[in-house]
Write a protein that holds these residues in place. Structure first.
Motif, mmCIF file in Angstrom:
data_model
loop_
_atom_site.group_PDB
_atom_site.id
_atom_site.type_symbol
_atom_site.label_atom_id
_atom_site.label_comp_id
_atom_site.label_asym_id
_atom_site.label_seq_id
_atom_site.Cartn_x
_atom_site.Cartn_y
_atom_site.Cartn_z
ATOM 1 N N LEU A 169 -10.896 1.588 -2.157
ATOM 2 C CA LEU A 169 -11.050 0.495 -3.287
ATOM 3 C C LEU A 169 -12.138 1.860 -4.532
ATOM 4 C CD1 LEU A 169 -11.647 -2.879 -1.586
ATOM 5 C CD2 LEU A 169 -10.781 -1.633 -3.216
ATOM 6 N N ASN A 170 -13.227 2.864 -4.032
ATOM 7 C CA ASN A 170 -13.655 3.749 -4.060
ATOM 8 C C ASN A 170 -12.739 5.009 -4.436
ATOM 9 O OD1 ASN A 170 -16.208 1.756 -4.071
ATOM 10 N ND2 ASN A 170 -16.861 2.023 -2.454
ATOM 11 N N GLY A 171 -11.804 4.944 -3.991
ATOM 12 C CA GLY A 171 -11.484 6.506 -4.248
ATOM 13 C C GLY A 171 -10.613 5.985 -5.532
ATOM 14 N N ASN A 172 -9.424 7.462 -5.061
ATOM 15 C CA ASN A 172 -8.393 7.462 -5.732
ATOM 16 C C ASN A 172 -7.370 7.444 -5.950
ATOM 17 O OD1 ASN A 172 -10.727 8.966 -8.196
ATOM 18 N ND2 ASN A 172 -10.500 10.482 -6.907
ATOM 19 N N PHE A 173 -6.711 6.339 -5.771
ATOM 20 C CA PHE A 173 -5.267 5.976 -4.854
ATOM 21 C C PHE A 173 -5.039 5.407 -5.380
ATOM 22 C CE2 PHE A 173 -7.741 9.717 -1.462
ATOM 23 C CZ PHE A 173 -6.980 10.336 -1.714
ATOM 24 N N GLY A 174 -3.517 4.926 -5.475
ATOM 25 C CA GLY A 174 -3.266 3.409 -5.446
ATOM 26 C C GLY A 174 -3.351 3.063 -7.235
ATOM 27 N N ASP A 175 -3.092 1.928 -7.600
ATOM 28 C CA ASP A 175 -3.603 0.514 -8.734
ATOM 29 C C ASP A 175 -4.349 0.273 -7.835
ATOM 30 O OD1 ASP A 175 -3.251 -0.887 -10.460
ATOM 31 O OD2 ASP A 175 -1.302 -0.899 -10.330
ATOM 32 N N LYS A 176 -5.797 0.371 -8.823
ATOM 33 C CA LYS A 176 -6.865 -0.359 -8.642
ATOM 34 C C LYS A 176 -7.162 -2.086 -9.355
ATOM 35 C CE LYS A 176 -9.057 3.016 -7.196
ATOM 36 N NZ LYS A 176 -9.406 4.087 -5.865
ATOM 37 N N SER A 177 -5.561 -2.126 -9.337
ATOM 38 C CA SER A 177 -6.301 -4.185 -9.809
ATOM 39 C C SER A 177 -5.183 -4.651 -9.332
ATOM 40 C CB SER A 177 -4.430 -3.467 -11.035
ATOM 41 O OG SER A 177 -3.729 -3.464 -10.959
ATOM 42 N N LYS A 178 -4.643 -4.201 -7.976
ATOM 43 C CA LYS A 178 -4.199 -4.362 -6.910
ATOM 44 C C LYS A 178 -5.063 -5.572 -6.369
ATOM 45 C CE LYS A 178 0.298 -2.326 -7.069
ATOM 46 N NZ LYS A 178 0.686 -2.047 -6.022
ATOM 47 N N LYS A 179 -5.013 -6.792 -5.578
ATOM 48 C CA LYS A 179 -5.966 -7.304 -4.527
ATOM 49 C C LYS A 179 -5.281 -7.447 -3.546
ATOM 50 C CE LYS A 179 -7.823 -11.588 -2.510
ATOM 51 N NZ LYS A 179 -8.637 -10.735 -2.214
ATOM 52 N N ARG A 180 -5.574 -6.214 -2.512
ATOM 53 C CA ARG A 180 -4.393 -5.709 -1.284
ATOM 54 C C ARG A 180 -5.661 -6.094 0.106
ATOM 55 N NH1 ARG A 180 -1.597 -1.518 -2.627
ATOM 56 N NH2 ARG A 180 -2.966 -0.459 -4.719
ATOM 57 N N ARG A 181 -4.844 -7.447 0.672
ATOM 58 C CA ARG A 181 -5.350 -8.069 2.046
ATOM 59 C C ARG A 181 -5.054 -6.937 3.050
ATOM 60 N NH1 ARG A 181 -3.018 -13.925 1.733
ATOM 61 N NH2 ARG A 181 -0.939 -11.975 1.297
ATOM 62 N N TRP A 182 -5.234 -7.126 4.647
ATOM 63 C CA TRP A 182 -4.911 -6.983 5.772
ATOM 64 C C TRP A 182 -3.787 -7.863 6.519
ATOM 65 C CZ3 TRP A 182 -4.290 -1.865 7.418
ATOM 66 C CH2 TRP A 182 -5.114 -0.922 6.419
ATOM 67 N N SER A 193 0.727 -0.842 -0.111
ATOM 68 C CA SER A 193 0.265 -0.239 0.228
ATOM 69 C C SER A 193 1.551 1.461 -0.215
ATOM 70 C CB SER A 193 -1.110 -0.180 1.492
ATOM 71 O OG SER A 193 -0.471 -0.013 2.655
ATOM 72 N N SER A 194 2.184 0.864 -0.080
ATOM 73 C CA SER A 194 3.066 2.436 0.105
ATOM 74 C C SER A 194 2.453 3.312 -1.442
ATOM 75 C CB SER A 194 4.289 1.897 -0.216
ATOM 76 O OG SER A 194 4.964 1.054 0.356
ATOM 77 N N ASP A 195 2.417 3.274 -2.327
ATOM 78 C CA ASP A 195 1.858 3.261 -3.754
ATOM 79 C C ASP A 195 0.165 4.553 -2.882
ATOM 80 O OD1 ASP A 195 0.153 1.148 -3.702
ATOM 81 O OD2 ASP A 195 -0.871 1.518 -5.368
ATOM 82 N N ILE A 196 -1.039 3.537 -1.976
ATOM 83 C CA ILE A 196 -1.411 4.720 -1.699
ATOM 84 C C ILE A 196 -1.008 6.025 -0.740
ATOM 85 C CG2 ILE A 196 -3.716 4.556 -0.068
ATOM 86 C CD1 ILE A 196 -4.555 1.757 -1.143
ATOM 87 N N GLY A 197 -0.388 5.912 0.585
ATOM 88 C CA GLY A 197 -0.487 5.944 1.052
ATOM 89 C C GLY A 197 0.415 7.682 0.298
ATOM 90 N N ASN A 223 8.331 1.198 5.679
ATOM 91 C CA ASN A 223 8.728 2.857 5.270
ATOM 92 C C ASN A 223 7.568 3.797 5.873
ATOM 93 O OD1 ASN A 223 6.920 3.092 3.491
ATOM 94 N ND2 ASN A 223 7.202 2.271 1.894
ATOM 95 N N PRO A 224 8.077 5.076 5.392
ATOM 96 C CA PRO A 224 7.343 6.774 5.551
ATOM 97 C C PRO A 224 5.727 6.296 5.561
ATOM 98 C CG PRO A 224 8.808 7.137 4.673
ATOM 99 C CD PRO A 224 8.592 6.136 4.218
ATOM 100 N N TYR A 225 5.399 5.542 4.078
ATOM 101 C CA TYR A 225 3.913 5.914 3.235
ATOM 102 C C TYR A 225 3.236 4.117 3.290
ATOM 103 C CZ TYR A 225 6.314 9.994 1.321
ATOM 104 O OH TYR A 225 6.458 10.913 1.311
ATOM 105 N N LEU A 226 3.545 3.069 3.770
ATOM 106 C CA LEU A 226 2.729 2.322 4.117
ATOM 107 C C LEU A 226 2.247 2.137 5.147
ATOM 108 C CD1 LEU A 226 3.277 -0.709 2.535
ATOM 109 C CD2 LEU A 226 4.029 -1.533 5.139
ATOM 110 N N ILE A 227 0.185 1.855 4.533
ATOM 111 C CA ILE A 227 -0.749 2.262 5.286
ATOM 112 C C ILE A 227 -0.596 1.115 6.429
ATOM 113 C CG2 ILE A 227 -3.437 2.215 5.811
ATOM 114 C CD1 ILE A 227 -1.673 4.163 3.927
ATOM 115 N N HIS A 228 -1.125 0.991 7.644
ATOM 116 C CA HIS A 228 -1.067 -0.009 9.002
ATOM 117 C C HIS A 228 -1.758 1.017 10.336
ATOM 118 C CE1 HIS A 228 2.795 2.695 9.334
ATOM 119 N NE2 HIS A 228 2.318 2.781 10.748
ATOM 120 N N GLY A 229 -2.418 0.419 11.009
ATOM 121 C CA GLY A 229 -2.040 0.515 12.334
ATOM 122 C C GLY A 229 -3.177 -0.998 13.262
ATOM 123 N N ALA A 230 -3.270 -0.432 14.669
ATOM 124 C CA ALA A 230 -3.575 -2.135 15.741
ATOM 125 C C ALA A 230 -4.337 -2.508 15.402
ATOM 126 C CB ALA A 230 -3.364 -0.617 16.241
#
Length: 338
Positions: free
Chosen positions: A265-278, A216-220, A292-299
């Motif tokens: 999934l419904n926004g304009n961020f990142g590559d829409k062709s990627k399947k992304r899991r948590w 998800s670095s591209d999304i960040g 890295n500073p842009y990877l999406i994460h949380g607890a």
């Protein structure tokens, strides 16, 4: 005298089927469906350096096993919970080394997230603050195994650990870190940095540790570019703040992982062709996750069946001489605006 409670089952002794994860959720919202979650890839400490760097470049993180000796990490865990023991956070008859939450206690009373989500009791706030300057913690930050690994991994001539580290506990069913990428909070420095998330003790996948949105670095990066466009008319102070009008009240992107995923999934961020899991993991004392500073994460919401309190610290490293975020060069204190 209360009977001594049995120690919790270490993370490395828990067995899950290869594709099976326990149910996971964020601070708010339902548990994630099994087809939307996965295991983080583990990287043994003896993996060749080029392979580690390649994984980090491709995936935005590396989950490295056994960076530090297990007992050294548990010494730090024991010291922290001995420090907090007078607040009543621990279950009677248990060891501070295990860090088991007291049955029936209100999680909010013992919230260790920091920022604006502090316990109301000043004594508890002071305990959280002073924990950041305990001699054993300061020595832990300089642990030779950790610092040597970072030096060899990044290949900088010299690294700088910023002074504002994030030593935090996450009690069962308490509020923890929302979904974000780290650059949100360190915008004043132009240089990229390396985050080391260090679990201080074993932490199962459902025990309140971090989960990462896969690749998800591209999304960040897209979100940060969008923020910069919308912030053109902000004052310089507003532009570097993680708490400006474009963010949630606490700087997080969301506290509901399902809502956030749907928005992406419904926004304009990142590559829409990627399947992304948590992605989540069973973290053991001595493991470290670098991202890295842009990877999406949380607890993950802490629903550990043993009642373990998740303890961890977030460390950020810059290359010496680069444009770092100078606001973070002071030790954390409550309500410091960061």
């Amino acid at each position: 005298m209360a009977a001594t409670q049995p120690a919790p089952v270490p993370a490395h002794e828990l067995v899950y089927e290869p594709q099976q994860l326990p149910k996971l959720r964020s601070n708010f919202g339902a548990h994630l469906d099994q087809d939307t979650v996965g295991w983080m890839r583990e990287t043994p400490i003896d993996t060749p350096w080029e392979e580690m760097r390649s994984r980090f470049q491709e995936e935005g993180y590396i989950f490295v096993k056994n960076v530090m000796p297990r007992e050294d990490v548990y010494d730090m865990r024991e010291a922290y919970f001995k420090h907090l023991e007078p607040t009543g956070i621990l279950k009677p008859g248990t060891s501070p080394r295990d860090g088991i939450f007291r049955d029936g206690e209100d999680p909010i009373v013992h919230n260790g997230v920091g920022g604006t989500d502090l316990p109301a009791d000043i004594e508890r706030q002071n305990k959280l603050t002073s924990a950041h300057t305990m001699p054993l913690y300061l020595a832990f930050l300089e642990h030779p195994k950790l610092r040597t690994f970072i030096k060899d991994f990044v290949q900088w001539e010299k690294d700088v650990l910023i002074a504002r580290t994030m030593l935090r506990h996450n009690v069962p069913n308490g509020l923890s870190t929302g979904i974000h990428y780290d650059k949100i909070f360190l915008r004043a420095g132009e240089a990229d940095f390396l985050t080391a998330w260090v679990p201080i003790g074993d932490c199962t996948a459902q025990g309140g540790g971090l989960m990462y949105l896969e690749d998800s670095s591209d999304i960040g990066r897209d979100m940060e570019a969008d923020f910069n466009r919308r912030a053109e008319r902000f004052t310089p102070e507003e532009r570097i703040s993680g708490f400006n009008q474009n963010m949630a009240r606490d700087g997080q992107l969301s506290h509901n992982v399902i809502d956030f995923t749907n928005d992406v999934l419904n926004g304009n961020f990142g590559d829409k062709s990627k399947k992304r899991r948590w992605l989540a993991g069973n973290f053991e004392a001595g493991d470290v996750v670098f991202h890295n500073p842009y990877l999406i994460h949380g607890a993950v919401k802490n629903e550990d069946p043993e009642g373990r309190i998740r303890l961890s610290t977030d460390l950020r490293f810059y290359e010496a001489g680069t444009a770092l975020d100078k606001r973070w060069m002071e030790v954390w204190r409550p309500n410091d605006g960061l």
